[in-house]
Design a protein around this motif. Sequence first.
Motif, PDB file in Angstrom:
ATOM      1  N   LEU A   1      41.175  25.481  25.121  1.00  0.00           N
ATOM      2  CA  LEU A   1      40.400  26.555  24.505  1.00  0.00           C
ATOM      3  C   LEU A   1      40.407  27.819  25.365  1.00  0.00           C
ATOM      4  CD1 LEU A   1      38.468  27.547  22.280  1.00  0.00           C
ATOM      5  CD2 LEU A   1      36.584  26.521  23.581  1.00  0.00           C
ATOM      6  N   TYR A   2      40.130  27.664  26.657  1.00  0.00           N
ATOM      7  CA  TYR A   2      40.107  28.831  27.544  1.00  0.00           C
ATOM      8  C   TYR A   2      41.500  29.452  27.671  1.00  0.00           C
ATOM      9  CZ  TYR A   2      35.290  28.090  29.135  1.00  0.00           C
ATOM     10  OH  TYR A   2      33.920  27.981  29.190  1.00  0.00           O
ATOM     11  N   SER A   3      42.537  28.630  27.635  1.00  0.00           N
ATOM     12  CA  SER A   3      43.902  29.149  27.772  1.00  0.00           C
ATOM     13  C   SER A   3      44.287  30.041  26.604  1.00  0.00           C
ATOM     14  CB  SER A   3      44.900  27.991  27.874  1.00  0.00           C
ATOM     15  OG  SER A   3      44.691  27.245  29.052  1.00  0.00           O
ATOM     16  N   LEU A   4      43.711  29.770  25.430  1.00  0.00           N
ATOM     17  CA  LEU A   4      43.999  30.598  24.261  1.00  0.00           C
ATOM     18  C   LEU A   4      43.299  31.947  24.309  1.00  0.00           C
ATOM     19  CD1 LEU A   4      43.717  27.979  21.347  1.00  0.00           C
ATOM     20  CD2 LEU A   4      45.818  28.961  22.271  1.00  0.00           C
TER      21      LEU A   4
ATOM     22  N   THR B   1      42.930  29.460  35.293  1.00  0.00           N
ATOM     23  CA  THR B   1      43.922  29.133  36.320  1.00  0.00           C
ATOM     24  C   THR B   1      44.484  27.725  36.147  1.00  0.00           C
ATOM     25  OG1 THR B   1      42.318  28.218  37.892  1.00  0.00           O
ATOM     26  CG2 THR B   1      42.685  30.607  37.942  1.00  0.00           C
ATOM     27  N   LYS B   2      45.642  27.524  36.768  1.00  0.00           N
ATOM     28  CA  LYS B   2      46.295  26.217  36.731  1.00  0.00           C
ATOM     29  C   LYS B   2      45.428  25.159  37.403  1.00  0.00           C
ATOM     30  CE  LYS B   2      49.618  25.568  39.681  1.00  0.00           C
ATOM     31  NZ  LYS B   2      50.932  25.644  40.362  1.00  0.00           N
ATOM     32  N   VAL B   3      44.811  25.510  38.528  1.00  0.00           N
ATOM     33  CA  VAL B   3      43.981  24.548  39.263  1.00  0.00           C
ATOM     34  C   VAL B   3      42.784  24.104  38.425  1.00  0.00           C
ATOM     35  CG1 VAL B   3      42.536  24.206  41.304  1.00  0.00           C
ATOM     36  CG2 VAL B   3      44.683  25.482  41.502  1.00  0.00           C
ATOM     37  N   SER B   4      42.189  25.020  37.678  1.00  0.00           N
ATOM     38  CA  SER B   4      41.034  24.662  36.845  1.00  0.00           C
ATOM     39  C   SER B   4      41.431  23.643  35.778  1.00  0.00           C
ATOM     40  CB  SER B   4      40.435  25.904  36.196  1.00  0.00           C
ATOM     41  OG  SER B   4      41.263  26.419  35.173  1.00  0.00           O
TER      42      SER B   4
ATOM     43  N   GLY C   1      33.494  19.928  31.031  1.00  0.00           N
ATOM     44  CA  GLY C   1      34.743  20.666  31.144  1.00  0.00           C
ATOM     45  C   GLY C   1      34.586  22.134  30.799  1.00  0.00           C
ATOM     46  N   MET C   2      33.706  22.427  29.832  1.00  0.00           N
ATOM     47  CA  MET C   2      33.468  23.814  29.433  1.00  0.00           C
ATOM     48  C   MET C   2      32.843  24.640  30.563  1.00  0.00           C
ATOM     49  SD  MET C   2      34.641  24.018  26.387  1.00  0.00           S
ATOM     50  CE  MET C   2      33.963  25.567  25.811  1.00  0.00           C
ATOM     51  N   VAL C   3      32.184  23.961  31.494  1.00  0.00           N
ATOM     52  CA  VAL C   3      31.588  24.637  32.654  1.00  0.00           C
ATOM     53  C   VAL C   3      32.566  24.642  33.827  1.00  0.00           C
ATOM     54  CG1 VAL C   3      29.688  24.574  34.322  1.00  0.00           C
ATOM     55  CG2 VAL C   3      29.260  23.976  31.921  1.00  0.00           C
ATOM     56  N   ILE C   4      33.288  23.543  34.004  1.00  0.00           N
ATOM     57  CA  ILE C   4      34.189  23.390  35.153  1.00  0.00           C
ATOM     58  C   ILE C   4      35.316  24.416  35.138  1.00  0.00           C
ATOM     59  CG2 ILE C   4      35.978  21.872  36.113  1.00  0.00           C
ATOM     60  CD1 ILE C   4      34.119  19.512  35.446  1.00  0.00           C
ATOM     61  N   VAL C   5      35.969  24.598  33.998  1.00  0.00           N
ATOM     62  CA  VAL C   5      37.138  25.481  33.939  1.00  0.00           C
ATOM     63  C   VAL C   5      36.813  26.919  34.355  1.00  0.00           C
ATOM     64  CG1 VAL C   5      38.851  26.527  32.406  1.00  0.00           C
ATOM     65  CG2 VAL C   5      38.411  24.067  32.290  1.00  0.00           C
ATOM     66  N   PRO C   6      35.769  27.570  33.814  1.00  0.00           N
ATOM     67  CA  PRO C   6      35.490  28.948  34.257  1.00  0.00           C
ATOM     68  C   PRO C   6      35.050  29.046  35.705  1.00  0.00           C
ATOM     69  CG  PRO C   6      33.777  28.172  32.751  1.00  0.00           C
ATOM     70  CD  PRO C   6      34.878  27.174  32.703  1.00  0.00           C
ATOM     71  N   ILE C   7      34.256  28.068  36.190  1.00  0.00           N
ATOM     72  CA  ILE C   7      33.785  28.129  37.581  1.00  0.00           C
ATOM     73  C   ILE C   7      34.952  27.977  38.549  1.00  0.00           C
ATOM     74  CG2 ILE C   7      32.450  26.909  39.344  1.00  0.00           C
ATOM     75  CD1 ILE C   7      30.329  26.355  37.263  1.00  0.00           C
TER      76      ILE C   7
ATOM     77  N   PHE D   1      37.285  30.836  41.483  1.00  0.00           N
ATOM     78  CA  PHE D   1      37.481  30.645  42.928  1.00  0.00           C
ATOM     79  C   PHE D   1      38.886  30.154  43.289  1.00  0.00           C
ATOM     80  CE2 PHE D   1      32.915  30.158  42.155  1.00  0.00           C
ATOM     81  CZ  PHE D   1      32.391  31.029  43.095  1.00  0.00           C
ATOM     82  N   THR D   2      39.792  30.159  42.343  1.00  0.00           N
ATOM     83  CA  THR D   2      41.163  29.720  42.638  1.00  0.00           C
ATOM     84  C   THR D   2      42.146  30.826  42.284  1.00  0.00           C
ATOM     85  OG1 THR D   2      41.215  28.636  40.454  1.00  0.00           O
ATOM     86  CG2 THR D   2      40.720  27.259  42.363  1.00  0.00           C
ATOM     87  N   GLN D   3      43.373  30.659  42.752  1.00  0.00           N
ATOM     88  CA  GLN D   3      44.380  31.705  42.611  1.00  0.00           C
ATOM     89  C   GLN D   3      44.687  31.997  41.140  1.00  0.00           C
ATOM     90  OE1 GLN D   3      48.020  30.832  44.617  1.00  0.00           O
ATOM     91  NE2 GLN D   3      49.016  32.751  44.038  1.00  0.00           N
ATOM     92  N   LYS D   4      44.615  33.269  40.794  1.00  0.00           N
ATOM     93  CA  LYS D   4      44.859  33.692  39.420  1.00  0.00           C
ATOM     94  C   LYS D   4      46.361  33.662  39.125  1.00  0.00           C
ATOM     95  CE  LYS D   4      40.473  34.660  38.991  1.00  0.00           C
ATOM     96  NZ  LYS D   4      40.082  34.101  40.308  1.00  0.00           N
ATOM     97  N   PRO D   5      46.722  33.396  37.860  1.00  0.00           N
ATOM     98  CA  PRO D   5      48.146  33.474  37.501  1.00  0.00           C
ATOM     99  C   PRO D   5      48.634  34.912  37.624  1.00  0.00           C
ATOM    100  CG  PRO D   5      46.764  33.200  35.547  1.00  0.00           C
ATOM    101  CD  PRO D   5      45.877  33.019  36.730  1.00  0.00           C
TER     102      PRO D   5
END
Length: 513
Positions: A419-422, A428-431, A471-477, A481-485
């Motif tokens: 969902l967030y990728s769309l 980020t990939k790490v998320s 998961g809806m909270v984990i991905v944005p958080i 804090f991780t490297q952006k594409p």
Amino acid sequence: MLIKILLLLVFFGVMITVGMLCRKQASDVHGFVLGGRNVGPWLSAFAYGTSYFSAVIFVGYAGQFGWKFGISSTWVGLGNAVIGSLLAWTILGRRTRIMTQHLESATMPQFFENRFDSKALKLISSIIIFVFLIPYTASLYNGLSRLFGMAFNVDYTVCIIVMAILTAIYVIAGGYMATAVNDFIQGVIMLFGIVAIIASVLKINGGFVGSLTALANVSDPKVSTAPGVFASFFGPDPFSLLCVVILTSLGTWGLPQMVQKFYAIKSENDIHKGTIISTIFAIVVAGGCYFLGGFGRLFNVNVAAEGYDAIIPAMLSNLSPFIVAIALVLVLSASMSTLSSLVLASSSTLTLDFIDPVFLGNKKEEKKNLPIIRIFIAVFILISVIIAIVQYKKNVTFIAQLMGLSWGALAGSFLAPFLYSLYWKKTTKVSCIVCFVWGSALMLANMFFKASFPAVLQSPINCGALAMLGGMVIVPIVSLFTQKPSKQLVDSVFSCYDKKVMAPITNVLGEDK
């Protein structure tokens, strides 16, 4: 008996004929897996709905949740219609179709690879799909055993093998288009079948009002001491009911075999029509199934001894042979449509996202990949048959638990990242990797260490809902804090949404000068 046999023979004949007629449209990987991205609204909507609602819903969930919540279990079906169908099509449909075509993605793992330029995401997601779709596939046979035993006194093993062979024939022959056409036919059977069955079952206790009055007089001190609780608006346990609604409704947003239906939609108008059609289908079929199950306590069923799967067959056992025959074809339709969708998603994912890059060097040789996909369809169906028979003969509870947890693991792993990728460029990939691990690990831990979980999360239903919402909270958080594409990659991916197209004024209002 003659009526039952004739209906089944006609049903099987139509399914195989459709598979043979669709062979020409399954001559390459693109046509076999996605129907050439040329599938209209009715086929897309019914393919989505029939993949959503299997025999697990009709026999298992409808009986189980109808027994636990009474008539309020109907909210589960309505949640499936609004959240699982209407909102899923509205929020995911158009963007999924646009971006997956732009990224040339035929499967969910391919989408993650191309969206983040990461082979690791593709391999990890393909392994998760392989691990959790197989037991989910095996669970589809469970709804058949009681009904066929009641109607024909036939061994469960025979039912499993016949259903598996027939599904394999038309999926291997015609691919996605054969599956979509058969899904439409099976969906029509499900629509008319559930209406006929509900009318017949309610008639036993004096129609809707008589059945509701009888249900209001049912009491179970172990569940609730409130009078008439099983005929009430929210039932005896509103919180657990809400968790069921979340798991079975929001979960479709992250299931590979469901999301893949959006890849194949033909046009913009088809998305609008498909949204309406799939929502109405869900209201009738899902709403009807859970509504029917809500009256399960009016029938003499020893749930402690026979299990929840005995409830729906008990409700049907005294109906006319014609209605029983309709119920058999309905359950077969629900099972085979979902089975075909699952094995097509599983085999295409394993071939295109694991075998091709690992063993064929990612050469994208369609002439080699198509036969491999067909072979693995047969392999997946064979494995699911073996699992189902072993569980039935040996009563292996471990397998049964894994089946129940697979939905939560798949949706918990993929819903938020997809969902967030769309929508969000900063995902980020790490998320995505963290969410993959979160969803899969949480549900596996729930299976192996259930006693260590808080009481409210020991249920795989509640735990699956937590996996998705977490998961809806984990991905944005994690993304913050991780490297952006790279900006170049993100701009390239999202450029598909900026492409200008011509549209008639009936669809897009023109600007006034």
